[in-house]
Design an enzyme around this catalytic site. Sequence first.
Site, PDB file in Angstrom:
ATOM      1  CG  HIS A 155       2.539  -8.661   0.485  1.00  0.00           C
ATOM      2  ND1 HIS A 155       1.836  -9.734   0.974  1.00  0.00           N
ATOM      3  CD2 HIS A 155       2.397  -7.682   1.431  1.00  0.00           C
ATOM      4  CE1 HIS A 155       1.298  -9.426   2.142  1.00  0.00           C
ATOM      5  NE2 HIS A 155       1.628  -8.184   2.442  1.00  0.00           N
ATOM      6  CG  ASP A 193      -2.058  -0.865   1.235  1.00  0.00           C
ATOM      7  OD1 ASP A 193      -2.186  -1.652   0.283  1.00  0.00           O
ATOM      8  OD2 ASP A 193      -2.875  -0.797   2.180  1.00  0.00           O
ATOM      9  CB  SER A 251      10.545   3.237   4.116  1.00  0.00           C
ATOM     10  OG  SER A 251      11.822   3.530   3.593  1.00  0.00           O
TER      11      SER A 251
END
Length: 262
Positions: A142, A86, A226
């Site tokens: 992921h 996300d 980040s």
Amino acid sequence: MRRTLYRLMIELTNGRFTSYILRKFAQSRLSSIIIPSYVKVFQINQDEMEKGLKEYGTLHDLFTRRLKEGKRSIDTDASSIVSPVDGVFADQGPIEDTKTFDIKGKRYSIVDMLGNEERAKRYAGGTYMVIYLSPSHYHRIHSPLSGSVTERFVLGRKSYPVNAAGMEYGKEPLSKNYRSVTEVNSDGEHMALVKVGAMFINSIELLHERSTVQKGEEMAYFTFGSTVVLLFEKDMIKAVQELTSGQELRLGEKIATRVSHK
């Protein structure tokens, strides 16, 4: 002048001791006091969190939270590349034959980013993508595709901001910051997933140790907001046309299509 002052202030405050204190606080029970305020300020969606707010005992637990089952779906098209996080889509474009690319007026070297010429040369003429994670985002990373993990390595010691100011005034934070890199061979073509550390809480925890990875599989997590950089070989992908700078992305959303298989 702004750039000089910015870098001076960062150097004065971005030390090991400061990072240590902040990390210890985030992992302490005392930090739970500010969790409600943190959630409110950063407008975190509590409906998506795996656990209730009061079940997170520390800020670290909240930073590294998982999502409820079914809150994200992974694009199932065999040719799709999906967002590994996300985050906010920052930029994408070609990697020059010189193994460099430009973001916000700064030239980044793939050789610097990956640590040596041998790793970098396979991405000459390829494509890069950059996605920024703010403190409000889900912080787990992921895999954007399926394949065999060919290499895992860590570079850099210190991290500088990767927000708008950091990108404008900092010293190439995407290729200089502490970073963890995973390279994946997918049907003979390579992708590098570069996980870039954030200032102060400079930690990236790897969760995946197997030799193969599936698209959408959890690989690591940041302990604060980040950035991730994706590097693809030449003629490997075509980015989704609708992608624009500043666009919100969700884990599993299609961001590119495979255009060739070796």
